[in-house]
Design an enzyme around this catalytic site. Structure first.
Site, mmCIF file in Angstrom:
data_model
loop_
_atom_site.group_PDB
_atom_site.id
_atom_site.type_symbol
_atom_site.label_atom_id
_atom_site.label_comp_id
_atom_site.label_asym_id
_atom_site.label_seq_id
_atom_site.Cartn_x
_atom_site.Cartn_y
_atom_site.Cartn_z
ATOM 1 C CE LYS A 273 3.006 -8.353 2.067
ATOM 2 N NZ LYS A 273 1.845 -7.919 1.256
ATOM 3 C CG ASP A 278 0.918 -2.776 3.029
ATOM 4 O OD1 ASP A 278 1.374 -1.686 2.602
ATOM 5 O OD2 ASP A 278 0.288 -3.589 2.316
ATOM 6 C CE LYS A 285 -2.616 -1.760 2.629
ATOM 7 N NZ LYS A 285 -3.282 -2.452 1.523
ATOM 8 C CG ASP A 296 1.058 -7.028 4.568
ATOM 9 O OD1 ASP A 296 0.494 -8.039 4.129
ATOM 10 O OD2 ASP A 296 1.486 -6.102 3.844
ATOM 11 C CG ASP A 355 -1.364 -0.906 -0.844
ATOM 12 O OD1 ASP A 355 -0.648 -1.464 0.008
ATOM 13 O OD2 ASP A 355 -2.600 -0.821 -0.751
ATOM 14 C CD GLU A 357 3.175 -4.162 0.515
ATOM 15 O OE1 GLU A 357 2.371 -3.576 -0.232
ATOM 16 O OE2 GLU A 357 2.814 -5.047 1.309
ATOM 17 N NE ARG A 359 1.920 -7.327 -6.442
ATOM 18 C CZ ARG A 359 0.723 -7.236 -7.030
ATOM 19 N NH1 ARG A 359 0.645 -7.083 -8.352
ATOM 20 N NH2 ARG A 359 -0.376 -7.281 -6.319
HETATM 21 N N1 BES Z 1 -1.020 -6.486 2.288
HETATM 22 C C1 BES Z 1 -1.893 -6.177 1.214
HETATM 23 C C2 BES Z 1 -2.921 -7.272 0.947
HETATM 24 C C3 BES Z 1 -3.944 -7.549 2.014
HETATM 25 C C4 BES Z 1 -5.231 -7.070 1.897
HETATM 26 C C5 BES Z 1 -3.630 -8.354 3.095
HETATM 27 C C6 BES Z 1 -6.175 -7.350 2.856
HETATM 28 C C7 BES Z 1 -4.573 -8.638 4.066
HETATM 29 C C8 BES Z 1 -5.841 -8.148 3.948
HETATM 30 C C9 BES Z 1 -1.084 -5.968 -0.054
HETATM 31 O O1 BES Z 1 0.193 -5.465 0.108
HETATM 32 C C10 BES Z 1 -1.819 -4.980 -0.898
HETATM 33 O O2 BES Z 1 -1.949 -3.872 -0.482
HETATM 34 N N2 BES Z 1 -2.265 -5.414 -2.061
HETATM 35 C C11 BES Z 1 -2.979 -4.574 -2.952
HETATM 36 C C12 BES Z 1 -2.455 -4.823 -4.352
HETATM 37 C C13 BES Z 1 -2.891 -3.809 -5.378
HETATM 38 C C14 BES Z 1 -2.328 -2.447 -5.056
HETATM 39 C C15 BES Z 1 -2.417 -4.261 -6.745
HETATM 40 C C16 BES Z 1 -4.457 -4.919 -2.867
HETATM 41 O O3 BES Z 1 -4.795 -6.077 -2.642
HETATM 42 O O4 BES Z 1 -5.269 -4.004 -2.981
HETATM 43 ZN ZN ZN Z 2 1.065 -5.815 1.912
HETATM 44 MN MN MN Z 3 0.211 -3.322 0.182
#
Ligand code: BES
Ligand code: ZN
Ligand code: MN
Length: 533
Positions: A273, A278, A285, A296, A355, A357, A359
Site C-alpha cells: 500500500k 491519507d 479524518k 500510510d 477513507d 481507500e 483496499r
Molecule cells: N490508513 C487507514 C488505516 C490506519 C489507521 C493506518 C490507523 C494506520 C493507523 C485506512 O485507510 C483507513 O482509514 N481505514 C479506515 C477504514 C474504514 C473507513 C472502513 C479505518 O480503519 O477507520
Molecule cells: Zn489509508
Molecule cells: Mn483511509
C-alpha cells in the site's frame, strides 16, 4: 558500521565500552567467562555494584560502569537478556538495540560486544549486527536547531564481536553478518521513507525511491503515470487518486534470476500500500487521526526495502513488486461517497466511505499482479484502524486461506523476530460489503473491520495463494523500544527477506505453492487479458 571478530579473553579486547549480555540470574557462579574475568580485574566490585544497583539481568535492565583504568576498556555495560526459558534471538536483537542507544548517548564511536552462547554464533552475530545498526537509527535531518556538532559526530562505527569459546570463524559467520548488515540497512532505508514528511514523499518521490532500489539491486523498473493507469482501466485506483494535485504513480519492479530455467518459474508477487498521505478524502479524518497518515505508505516501503535485499540474495525464482502510489485528498475533483467505480477486474464498487481507500487501490493492483501468474502473492498494508484495535501496536495481522502459504509467512516472521498473528477471513461477514446498487461497497459495518477489508481484497485475488498483512499497528512504534525509536519501524522487511530465503532453501515449500497456483484469474466480467505493464 564495521564489524570484526575477536576471540579469547574479552576483557583484554579494550575499546571505549565492553558490552556483556547476561541472562537473568547469570551473575552467580554460572556467570559467563567475560563477566567473571571483568569482575576479577575490578577486584570483585563489578558484581558488588550490580547487586547494589539491583541489576539481575532482566530483559529491560542495563548497567554502565566506568572501569577506572582497571580494564582495557573504559566502560563496561551489563546488558540484561531476561530469563533463559524466554530467550529468543529477538531478545538479543532488542538488547543490542538498547546497547547501541546507550553508546550513542555516550557519543562512543566504537564498542566491544560479547557474543553470548545462548544462540549459535552466526545467529547471535547476525542479530547483534541488526540490533546495533537499527538501534543507532535517527531521523533528525530536519532539525536545524540544537547541537550541530551532535549531528556531525561520527557515531558508532567500529564494533568488535567477541566470539564464544569454540565458535568457528568461517564463511558462515561472515555471511550471517553481511546478511544482517543488508537487512538492517534496508530496514533503516524503509524507516526513512516512512518518516519523511508527506510534502516530500509524494507519489513521484516514492517512484523515484523505487527506481533507486532497482538501480542499486539490479532490478527492472517500470514506472507509469495517470495515462498508464487509465490504459489499464484501474477505475478504483483512479478514483482514489483524483482528489489530489499530485499525479499517481504505478510502480513495477522485477527481480529475474540469471539462470534462464529459474527465470521462467512463476514469480513471487509483493504488493504494498502506498498512500503517501491519507486525509480520509471527503470522509475526512478528525485532525488527531490524520497526524500520522504520512505513514500510510509503509507497506510499499517494506516491499521496496525487501526488494533491495532480494536483488542481492538472488533467489532461484523471480520476485516482482507491484505498487500503486497516490494521495487521498478532499477537493473539488475528489471521489465522493455514492460514486460507483469500475475496477480493472470489472467488478463495480459503491463508495460508502472515501477513507476506505487502501483496499480500492490494492484491489486494482492485486488484479494486475495476479495477471503475472504469481506462485504466491503477499500484500502489506496499513489498512485498518480495526486491526490496531484487535492486535495493538506491535503485532501484524496475517490473513489468508491458503494454509501452506500463510504458515510459511508466519514461520518466516518467527525466524525474523517480527510478531505476526493469524486472523480469520470468514465468510460469515460477507454481507458487510453487499451493496444495493453495485457489485459491492467499499466499507462495511465497524465490527470486524480488519476482516471486512481482507474480504474486500479477496475479491480480486482469485485462486492465487495469498497472504494479506495488515501492518497499521506495527508500522510505527509509539515509543523508543529496543532498537526502535518513536516513529517508523520498517516492519515487514525482515519477514519478507526471510520468506524469500526460506522459499529458496526449501524447494518443496515453493512447489506446494506453485502447484496450487491458479489457472484461472479472479472472477470478474472478463476484461482484456492482454493489457500488461
Ligand atoms: N490508513 C487507514 C488505516 C490506519 C489507521 C493506518 C490507523 C494506520 C493507523 C485506512 O485507510 C483507513 O482509514 N481505514 C479506515 C477504514 C474504514 C473507513 C472502513 C479505518 O480503519 O477507520
Ligand atoms: Zn489509508
Ligand atoms: Mn483511509
Amino acid at each position: 558500521m564495521n564489524f570484526s571478530f575477536v576471540t579469547g579473553d574479552a576483557v583484554r579486547a579494550g575499546g571505549a565500552m565492553i558490552v556483556v549480555p547476561l541472562l537473568d540470574g547469570d551473575l552467580g557462579d554460572t556467570a559467563p567467562a567475560a563477566l567473571a574475568s571483568a569482575d576479577k580485574a575490578l577486584e570483585g566490585k563489578l558484581r558488588a555494584a550490580a547487586a547494589q544497583e539491583g541489576f539481575k539481568g532482566k530483559a529491560d535492565q542495563s548497567l554502565v560502569l566506568h572501569t577506572m583504568g582497571k580494564l582495557a576498556s573504559e566502560r563496561v555495560m551489563l546488558l540484561g537478556l531476561g530469563a533463559r526459558a524466554k530467550f529468543t534471538p529477538e531478545v538479543l536483537r532488542l538488547a543490542a538495540g538498547r546497547a547501541a542507544k546507550t553508546a550513542q548517548k555516550l557519543k562512543l564511536t566504537e564498542l566491544t560486544f560479547i557474543v553470548p552462547d545462548t544462540a549459535p554464533a552466526p545467529v547471535a552475530a547476525r542479530v547483534i549486527v541488526e540490533g546495533l545498526m537499527l538501534g543507532v537509527y535517527k531521523f533528525d535531518r530536519y532539525k536545524t536547531s540544537g547541537n550541530k556538532e551532535d549531528k556531525k559526530a561520527p557515531g558508532l562505527n567500529t564494533v568488535r564481536l567477541v566470539l564464544p569459546e569454540g565458535a568457528s570463524q568461517g564463511q558462515e559467520l561472515e555471511d550471517a553478518v553481511e546478511l544482517g548488515r543488508q537487512v538492517a540497512q534496508a530496514t533503516n532505508w524503509a524507516r526513512d521513507l516512512v518518516n519523511e514528511p508527506p510534502n516530500v514523499v509524494d507519489p513521484d518521490r516514492l517512484a523515484a525511491a523505487a527506481q533507486e532500489v532497482a538501480k542499486a539491486a539490479g532490478l527492472k523498473a517500470t514506472i507509469g503515470g495517470r495515462r498508464e493507469i487509465e490504459r489499464l482501466k484501474m477505475g478504483m485506483f483512479l478514483g482514489v487518486a483524483q482528489g489530489s494535485a499530485h499525479e499517481p504513480r504505478l510502480i513495477h519492479l522485477a527481480y529475474v534470476p540469471k539462470n534462464p530455467k529459474d527465470a521462467k518459474r512463476a514469480p513471487l508477487a509483493l504488493v504494498g500500500k502506498a498512500i503517501t498521505f491519507d486525509s480520509g478524502g471527503l470522509s475526512l479524518k478528525p485532525s488527531d487521526s490524520m497526524i500520522d497518515m504520512k505513514t500510510d505508505m509503509a507497506g510499499s516501503a517494506a516491499v521496496l526495502g525487501a526488494m533491495r535485499v532480494i536483488g542481492e540474495l538472488q533467489p532461484p525464482f523471480p520476485v516482482h513488486a507491484f505498487i500503486g502510489a497516490c494521495e487521498n485528498m478532499p477537493s473539488g475533483t475528489a471521489y465522493r461517497p455514492g460514486d460507483i467505480l469500475t475496477s480493472r477486474l470489472g467488478k463495480t464498487v459503491e463508495i460508502t466511505n472515501t477513507d476506505a481507500e487502501g483496499r480500492l487501490v490494492l484491489g486494482d493492483i492485486i488484479t494486475w499482479a495476479v495477471e503475472h501468474k504469481p506462485a504466491a502473492l503477499i500484500d502489506l498494508a496499513t489498512l485498518t484502524g480495526a486491526c490496531v484495535v484487535a492486535l495493538g501496536n506491535y503485532i501484524v495481522g496475517a490473513f489468508g486461506e491458503h494454509d501452506a502459504t500463510v504458515e510459511h509467512v508466519l514461520a518466516a516472521a518467527k525466524t525474523a523476530g517480527e510478531e505476526f498473528w493469524r486472523m480469520p477471513v470468514t465468510e460469515l461477514q460477507k454481507d458487510a460489503l453487499r451493496s444495493e446498487v453495485a457489485d459491492m461497497k467499499n466499507s462495511g459495518e465497524r465490527w470486524g473491520g480488519a476482516i471486512n477489508a481482507a474480504l474486500f481484497l479477496k475479491e480480486f485475488v482469485g485462486d492465487t495463494p495469498w497472504v494479506h498483512l495488515d501492518i497499521a499497528g506495527p508500522s510505527t512504534s509509539p515509543k523508543e523500544r529496543g532498537y526502535f525509536n518513536k516513529g517508523a519501524t520498517g516492519v515487514g522487511v525482515r519477514t519478507l527477506v526471510e520468506y524469500v530465503r526460506l522459499r529458496a532453501a526449501s524447494p518443496e515449500s515453493a512447489q506446494a505453492e506453485e502447484t496450487a497456483a491458479p489457472t484461472k484469474p479472479a472472477k470478474g466480467k472478463a476484461r482484456s487479458k492482454t493489457a500488461r505493464a
